[in-house]
Design a protein around this motif. Structure first.
Motif, short mmCIF file in Angstrom:
data_model
loop_
_atom_site.label_atom_id
_atom_site.label_comp_id
_atom_site.label_asym_id
_atom_site.label_seq_id
_atom_site.Cartn_x
_atom_site.Cartn_y
_atom_site.Cartn_z
N LYS A 1 -27.69 26.80 -11.21
CA LYS A 1 -28.52 26.72 -10.04
C LYS A 1 -28.33 27.92 -9.06
N TRP A 2 -27.03 28.20 -8.84
CA TRP A 2 -26.27 29.22 -7.81
C TRP A 2 -26.62 30.56 -8.50
N VAL A 3 -26.19 30.72 -9.84
CA VAL A 3 -26.36 31.80 -10.42
C VAL A 3 -27.87 32.38 -10.44
N THR A 4 -28.79 31.10 -10.68
CA THR A 4 -30.24 31.67 -10.89
C THR A 4 -30.85 32.15 -9.53
N LEU A 5 -30.29 31.28 -8.47
CA LEU A 5 -30.73 31.84 -7.17
C LEU A 5 -30.05 33.42 -6.61
N ASN A 6 -29.00 33.48 -6.92
CA ASN A 6 -28.31 34.71 -6.44
C ASN A 6 -28.65 35.86 -7.19
N SER A 7 -29.24 35.71 -8.57
CA SER A 7 -29.59 36.65 -9.29
C SER A 7 -31.05 37.07 -9.43
N ASN A 8 -31.90 36.01 -8.48
CA ASN A 8 -33.13 36.00 -8.69
C ASN A 8 -33.65 36.05 -9.74
N GLY A 9 -33.09 35.03 -10.64
CA GLY A 9 -33.51 34.65 -12.25
C GLY A 9 -33.37 35.66 -13.05
N ASN A 10 -32.75 36.77 -12.93
CA ASN A 10 -32.45 37.89 -13.90
C ASN A 10 -31.14 38.30 -13.95
N GLY A 11 -30.22 37.23 -14.14
CA GLY A 11 -28.73 37.29 -14.28
C GLY A 11 -28.41 37.33 -15.70
N ARG A 12 -27.18 38.08 -15.91
CA ARG A 12 -26.61 37.89 -17.16
C ARG A 12 -25.23 37.12 -16.92
N VAL A 13 -25.06 36.16 -18.03
CA VAL A 13 -24.05 35.24 -17.76
C VAL A 13 -22.94 35.08 -18.93
N LEU A 14 -21.79 35.16 -18.74
CA LEU A 14 -20.77 35.04 -19.85
C LEU A 14 -20.09 33.67 -19.43
N ILE A 15 -19.91 32.88 -20.35
CA ILE A 15 -19.44 31.49 -20.23
C ILE A 15 -18.31 31.36 -21.06
N ASN A 16 -16.94 31.28 -20.46
CA ASN A 16 -15.72 31.48 -21.31
C ASN A 16 -15.46 29.88 -21.68
N GLN A 17 -16.03 29.43 -22.86
CA GLN A 17 -15.92 27.90 -23.07
C GLN A 17 -14.78 27.80 -23.88
#
Length: 251
Positions: free
Chosen positions: A197-213
Motif C-alpha cells: 500500500k505504501w509503495v502504491t501510494l508513493n509511486s502513484n500506482g505506477n511503481g516497479r517492485v523487486l521483492i527479494n524472497q
C-alpha cells in the motif's frame, strides 16, 4: 518511474506466547525515485484519498503492544522449571530482543530460561531440541523455525511430553495444534500488504517492485503472495513485482 526494493520477509513481527512474549519480525524498506512517468495511468482521486488514509494509519507509531490478559491457572507450579528458547540463529539481533523480553516474563513467575542457538541448520536445531528433552525442559519455544526443518526432533519432544511452542512461522498443516503443540504465526503477510500500500501510494500506482524472497521455508512465499495480491488490487497499472529468490547462508 519509481523503483523500490523490499527486504527479505523470512524474518518478521512481535507476537506473544502463553507464558511470555516470544516472536520477532523485522523488515526494512528502502526507496529511491525520480520524476513519475506523466503518461502512466494513475489511481482516481477518491481511491488515492482512501489509500492515503490507510497508509497514514499504518505509519503511526504504536504506543504499546496488546498483551494477553487471561489468567494462567496454577502458575506457582511452574516455579523452578526451565524453558528452552531456540532461535533459528543467534546471529540476528532481533532474537536478542525477544530473549530479553522472554527472560523477564519467565523470571517473573520463577521459571528459568536456557537459550540454544539453532545456527540456521537442521542439525543444530535438532541438537538443541534433543538437549531440551534430555534436560527434561518444561517447554520449548522455537523462533522463526519452520516445523519441517526439524520435524523428527519436534515430534520426539512432544512424544517425550515436552510441550513445543512454534513461533514466528506459519502453522504446519500436517501438524495441527494439540496439548503439546502451539503456534504463534508470523505476521509477514500483513507486513507485505502494508508495504504494498505504501509503495502504491508513493509511486502513484505506477511503481516497479523487486521483492527479494527468502527460500528458507514455506512462509516467505505466503507473505509475498499477499503483497502481490495487494499490488494487483491497488495498483493494476503497475508492473508486476519481479521475484528474486535468496538462499539462506550459514552465519
Amino acid at each position: 518511474m519509481r523503483y523500490t526494493r523490499l527486504a527479505p520477509t523470512s524474518r518478521a513481527a512481535h507476537s506473544f506466547a502463553a507464558v511470555a512474549t516470544v516472536a520477532v519480525l523485522a523488515a526494512s524498506l528502502t526507496a529511491c525515485s525520480d520524476s513519475a512517468d506523466p503518461a502512466a495511468p494513475t489511481e482516481t482521486t477518491a481511491a488515492n484519498s482512501a489509500l492515503a488514509g490507510e497508509v497514514t494509519a499504518l505509519s503511526q507509531a504504536q504506543q504499546a503492544y496488546t498483551v494477553p490478559t487471561e489468567t494462567l491457572p496454577d502458575v506457582s507450579s511452574l516455579a523452578g522449571k526451565t524453558v528452552y528458547y531456540i532461535p533459528v540463529t543467534a546471529q540476528s539481533p532481533q532474537f536478542a530482543v525477544t530473549q530479553k523480553a522472554l527472560t523477564a516474563a519467565l523470571t517473573a513467575v520463577g521459571v528459568k530460561i536456557q537459550v540454544c542457538d539453532g545456527k540456521a541448520t537442521p542439525t543444530d536445531i535438532s541438537a538443541c531440541v534433543n538437549q531440551a528433552v534430555n534436560a527434561r525442559a518444561g517447554a520449548i519455544i522455537t523462533d522463526a523455525i519452520p516445523y519441517g526443518l526439524a520435524a523428527n526432533a519436534f515430534d520426539a519432544a512432544q512424544t517425550a511430553g515436552v510441550p513445543l511452542v512454534n513461533t514466528n512461522q506459519l502453522p504446519n498443516q500436517n501438524k495441527p495444534a494439540s496439548k503439546t503443540l502451539a503456534y504463534i504465526p508470523a505476521s509477514g503477510a500483513a507486513m507485505q500488504v502494508a508495504l504494498a500500500k505504501w509503495v502504491t501510494l508513493n509511486s502513484n500506482g505506477n511503481g516497479r517492485v523487486l521483492i527479494n524472497q527468502g527460500t528458507d521455508g514455506p512462509a516467505p512465499a505466503v507473505f509475498v503472495a499477499a503483497g502481490k495480491e495487494t499490488y494487483a488490487r491497488t495498483a493494476p497499472a503497475a508492473r508486476s513485482p519481479s521475484m528474486r529468490s535468496r538462499r539462506p547462508t550459514s552465519p
